[in-house]
Design a protein around this motif. Structure first.
Motif, PDB file in Angstrom:
ATOM      1  N   VAL A  62       0.672  -1.609  -0.059  1.00 35.59           N
ATOM      2  CA  VAL A  62       0.357  -0.325   0.344  1.00 35.59           C
ATOM      3  C   VAL A  62       0.875   1.436   0.101  1.00 35.59           C
ATOM      4  O   VAL A  62       2.389   1.548   0.606  1.00 35.59           O
ATOM      5  CB  VAL A  62      -1.211  -0.122   1.113  1.00 35.59           C
ATOM      6  N   TYR A  63       0.626   2.163  -0.671  1.00 30.50           N
ATOM      7  CA  TYR A  63       1.297   3.314  -1.206  1.00 30.50           C
ATOM      8  C   TYR A  63       0.092   5.056  -0.717  1.00 30.50           C
ATOM      9  O   TYR A  63      -0.530   4.676  -1.337  1.00 30.50           O
ATOM     10  CB  TYR A  63       2.449   3.360  -2.265  1.00 30.50           C
ATOM     11  N   ILE A  64       0.609   5.342  -0.014  1.00 31.95           N
ATOM     12  CA  ILE A  64       0.380   6.750  -0.130  1.00 31.95           C
ATOM     13  C   ILE A  64       0.630   7.924  -0.382  1.00 31.95           C
ATOM     14  O   ILE A  64       1.431   8.161   0.285  1.00 31.95           O
ATOM     15  CB  ILE A  64      -0.856   6.897   1.346  1.00 31.95           C
ATOM     16  N   CYS A  65       0.588   8.980  -1.372  1.00 34.49           N
ATOM     17  CA  CYS A  65       0.892  10.505  -1.055  1.00 34.49           C
ATOM     18  C   CYS A  65       0.272  11.345  -0.741  1.00 34.49           C
ATOM     19  O   CYS A  65      -0.946  11.417  -1.017  1.00 34.49           O
ATOM     20  CB  CYS A  65       1.058   9.928  -2.967  1.00 34.49           C
ATOM     21  N   TYR A  66       0.771  12.040  -0.268  1.00 36.78           N
ATOM     22  CA  TYR A  66       0.314  13.621   0.881  1.00 36.78           C
ATOM     23  C   TYR A  66       0.493  14.027  -0.649  1.00 36.78           C
ATOM     24  O   TYR A  66       1.416  14.439  -0.283  1.00 36.78           O
ATOM     25  CB  TYR A  66       0.499  12.962   1.869  1.00 36.78           C
ATOM     26  N   ASP A  67      -0.392  15.045  -0.537  1.00 37.80           N
ATOM     27  CA  ASP A  67       0.013  15.671  -1.199  1.00 37.80           C
ATOM     28  C   ASP A  67      -0.438  17.495  -1.030  1.00 37.80           C
ATOM     29  O   ASP A  67      -1.510  17.586  -0.560  1.00 37.80           O
ATOM     30  CB  ASP A  67      -0.842  16.024  -3.085  1.00 37.80           C
ATOM     31  N   ASN A  68       0.357  17.844  -0.378  1.00 35.44           N
ATOM     32  CA  ASN A  68       0.718  19.141   0.140  1.00 35.44           C
ATOM     33  C   ASN A  68       1.393  20.473  -1.233  1.00 35.44           C
ATOM     34  O   ASN A  68       1.789  20.831  -1.008  1.00 35.44           O
ATOM     35  CB  ASN A  68       1.199  19.467   1.176  1.00 35.44           C
ATOM     36  N   ARG A  98      -8.144   8.416  -6.081  1.00 36.72           N
ATOM     37  CA  ARG A  98      -7.324   9.912  -6.010  1.00 36.72           C
ATOM     38  C   ARG A  98      -8.230  10.732  -4.551  1.00 36.72           C
ATOM     39  O   ARG A  98      -9.571  10.005  -5.557  1.00 36.72           O
ATOM     40  CB  ARG A  98      -7.871  11.122  -7.153  1.00 36.72           C
ATOM     41  N   THR A  99      -8.084  10.775  -3.533  1.00 34.26           N
ATOM     42  CA  THR A  99      -9.447  11.339  -2.675  1.00 34.26           C
ATOM     43  C   THR A  99      -8.749  12.467  -1.477  1.00 34.26           C
ATOM     44  O   THR A  99      -7.657  13.039  -2.216  1.00 34.26           O
ATOM     45  CB  THR A  99      -9.405   9.704  -1.427  1.00 34.26           C
ATOM     46  N   SER A 100      -9.430  13.025  -0.846  1.00 34.74           N
ATOM     47  CA  SER A 100      -9.379  13.886  -0.174  1.00 34.74           C
ATOM     48  C   SER A 100      -9.387  13.947   1.679  1.00 34.74           C
ATOM     49  O   SER A 100     -10.353  12.867   1.497  1.00 34.74           O
ATOM     50  CB  SER A 100     -10.122  14.920  -0.531  1.00 34.74           C
ATOM     51  N   ILE A 101      -8.658  14.487   2.758  1.00 33.44           N
ATOM     52  CA  ILE A 101      -8.792  14.309   4.016  1.00 33.44           C
ATOM     53  C   ILE A 101     -10.040  14.597   4.193  1.00 33.44           C
ATOM     54  O   ILE A 101     -10.449  14.540   5.556  1.00 33.44           O
ATOM     55  CB  ILE A 101      -7.563  14.541   4.045  1.00 33.44           C
ATOM     56  N   SER A 102     -11.216  15.507   3.268  1.00 34.90           N
ATOM     57  CA  SER A 102     -12.425  15.594   4.151  1.00 34.90           C
ATOM     58  C   SER A 102     -13.023  15.604   3.979  1.00 34.90           C
ATOM     59  O   SER A 102     -14.287  15.341   4.167  1.00 34.90           O
ATOM     60  CB  SER A 102     -12.622  17.247   3.319  1.00 34.90           C
ATOM     61  N   HIS A 103     -13.064  14.076   3.271  1.00 39.63           N
ATOM     62  CA  HIS A 103     -13.941  12.760   3.365  1.00 39.63           C
ATOM     63  C   HIS A 103     -13.550  11.610   3.855  1.00 39.63           C
ATOM     64  O   HIS A 103     -13.327  10.518   2.953  1.00 39.63           O
ATOM     65  CB  HIS A 103     -13.734  12.540   1.465  1.00 39.63           C
ATOM     66  N   PRO A 104     -13.462  11.735   4.799  1.00 41.09           N
ATOM     67  CA  PRO A 104     -12.876  10.175   5.820  1.00 41.09           C
ATOM     68  C   PRO A 104     -12.922   9.243   5.280  1.00 41.09           C
ATOM     69  O   PRO A 104     -12.020   8.458   5.089  1.00 41.09           O
ATOM     70  CB  PRO A 104     -13.489  11.227   7.531  1.00 41.09           C
ATOM     71  N   ARG A 105     -14.497   9.071   4.942  1.00 41.00           N
ATOM     72  CA  ARG A 105     -15.375   7.301   4.872  1.00 41.00           C
ATOM     73  C   ARG A 105     -14.738   7.130   4.139  1.00 41.00           C
ATOM     74  O   ARG A 105     -13.977   5.995   3.589  1.00 41.00           O
ATOM     75  CB  ARG A 105     -16.356   7.932   4.853  1.00 41.00           C
ATOM     76  N   GLU A 106     -14.162   8.059   2.960  1.00 33.91           N
ATOM     77  CA  GLU A 106     -13.885   7.830   1.313  1.00 33.91           C
ATOM     78  C   GLU A 106     -12.703   7.380   1.109  1.00 33.91           C
ATOM     79  O   GLU A 106     -12.030   6.806   0.884  1.00 33.91           O
ATOM     80  CB  GLU A 106     -14.656   9.201  -0.042  1.00 33.91           C
ATOM     81  N   VAL A 126      -2.085   2.379  -4.320  1.00 37.40           N
ATOM     82  CA  VAL A 126      -1.764   3.511  -4.528  1.00 37.40           C
ATOM     83  C   VAL A 126      -2.701   4.508  -4.582  1.00 37.40           C
ATOM     84  O   VAL A 126      -3.550   4.477  -4.818  1.00 37.40           O
ATOM     85  CB  VAL A 126      -1.024   3.848  -6.206  1.00 37.40           C
ATOM     86  N   ILE A 127      -2.556   5.523  -3.310  1.00 33.64           N
ATOM     87  CA  ILE A 127      -3.474   6.679  -3.012  1.00 33.64           C
ATOM     88  C   ILE A 127      -2.905   7.513  -2.734  1.00 33.64           C
ATOM     89  O   ILE A 127      -1.944   7.749  -2.104  1.00 33.64           O
ATOM     90  CB  ILE A 127      -4.201   5.851  -1.281  1.00 33.64           C
ATOM     91  N   HIS A 128      -3.945   8.470  -3.485  1.00 33.03           N
ATOM     92  CA  HIS A 128      -2.993  10.473  -4.067  1.00 33.03           C
ATOM     93  C   HIS A 128      -4.165  11.483  -3.110  1.00 33.03           C
ATOM     94  O   HIS A 128      -5.323  10.764  -3.588  1.00 33.03           O
ATOM     95  CB  HIS A 128      -3.304  10.681  -5.473  1.00 33.03           C
ATOM     96  N   VAL A 129      -4.428  11.384  -2.206  1.00 33.95           N
ATOM     97  CA  VAL A 129      -4.586  11.940  -0.965  1.00 33.95           C
ATOM     98  C   VAL A 129      -4.115  13.638  -0.805  1.00 33.95           C
ATOM     99  O   VAL A 129      -3.573  14.163  -0.293  1.00 33.95           O
ATOM    100  CB  VAL A 129      -5.002  11.976   0.146  1.00 33.95           C
TER     101      VAL A 129
END
Ligand SMILES: Cc1ncc(C[n+]2csc(CCOP(=O)(O)OP(=O)(O)O)c2C)c(N)n1
Ligand code: SF4
Ligand SMILES: [Mg+2]
Length: 290
Positions: free
Chosen positions: A121-127, A180-188, A204-207
């Motif tokens: 599992v790979y997560i890219c936190y995008d700031n 491709r998702t967002s921290i604003s949508h915790p359940r998703e 891979v998740i791009h958040v």
């Protein structure tokens, strides 16, 4: 969709040195809530390593391997292989890197481990910038934004390129699962992490993970801003699964792009005609997607 009982009550991330309102911390904390203790975390240079990863002040309560900036996916590959040899394939190997560590310097290694089909599992936190080194642009910095390397003074040299489309790059690898998702949508978001964990092979998740320091926003607005990115249509929530690209959140009445742009210091210099141009691009994108 993920159920509350799938999420551990245990806090696996607390006491980090991050700035107040850091979106990256929220992303990692939620991911560990889903993945649980049976996880090995790999972090490269970047804000999350600098704020969670230094002994004796480690903020994560799972084993952590610190690696070089371009090497998160390679380190992940090595751990996956090592755990396989030891017969410990029930452990989740989680790589987490920033937009710079993923879309720029780590992209080659990520492409390799995805192509090899390894189970991770790979997560890219995008700031949307190289924040740990003071806010230089990355290939995920959006059009129009100020960064220290896209400065705006007498010469207006704001970022003049669009974001690199990480999800479609991964789709071109025919990856088993990407989101491709967002921290604003915790359940998703947490559901994407669950799916990633259950995927046999690379996931891979791009958040989207706003950074108040780099974006020039109030520390209390991080989640609100991430939600606005989705509600204006600037940030598309989508998945690539079983060979198909799917938009996962259709916004019926999109808010004006201007609301999102005007809320952030990094866009303070942008003239109205640039914002109108951005609005047009967003409208055209969604028209093409419908
Ligand atoms: C090979 C290499 N080049 C440059 C650096 C300096 N460096 C450390 S963290 C960082 C920025 C990381 O940006 P990103 O991956 O987006 O994570 P963030 O800091 O934004 O969380 C840079 C340039 C390094 N450690 N190693
Ligand atoms: S600079 Fe931004 S990404 Fe880094 S710790 Fe602070 S809020 Fe988080
Ligand atoms: Mg970054």
């Amino acid at each position: 969709m993920i159920k509350l009982q799938d999420i551990t009550e245990e806090e696996l991330l607390y006491g980090s040195l991050a700035c107040a309102g850091c979106g990256g911390i929220i992303a990692l904390r939620m991911a560990l809530k889903v993945l649980g203790k049976n996880t090995v975390l790999v972090l490269p240079a970047g804000c999350l390593m600098a704020t969670c990863g230094f002994f004796p002040q480690m903020a994560v309560n799972v084993p952590l391997v610190s690696t070089a900036f371009p090497s998160t996916p390679s380190t992940v590959s090595g751990l996956v292989a090592g755990l396989k040899v030891k017969g410990k394939e029930d452990i989740t190997v989680l790589g987490v890197a920033g937009d710079g560590g993923t879309a720029d310097i780590g992209l080659q290694a990520l492409s390799g481990s995805v192509e090899r089909g390894e189970n991770f599992v790979y997560i890219c936190y995008d700031n949307e910038a190289y924040m740990n080194t003071g806010g230089q642009r990355s290939s995920e910095t959006p059009y129009g934004a100020w960064t220290t390397t896209t400065p705006v003074g007498r010469n207006k040299m704001w970022e003049d390129k669009p974001k690199k489309d990480l999800l479609r790059i991964l789709a071109a690898h025919n990856i088993p699962y990407a989101a491709r998702t967002s921290i604003s949508h915790p359940r998703e978001y947490m559901d994407s992490v669950r799916k990633a964990k259950e995927t046999k092979g690379p996931a891979v998740i791009h958040v989207l993970a706003p950074c108040p320091s780099g974006w020039g926003t109030d520390t209390s607005k991080t989640v609100e801003l991430a939600r606005l990115a989705v509600e204006t249509g600037i940030w598309e929530m989508a998945e690539y699964e079983n060979g198909k690209y799917k938009v996962t959140k259709i916004i019926k009445n999109r808010k004006p792009v201007k609301e999102y742009i005007k809320a952030q210091g990094r866009y303070r210099h942008l003239p109205d005609e640039e914002i109108e141009k951005m609005q047009k691009q967003v409208d055209e994108y969604w028209k093409a997607m419908s």
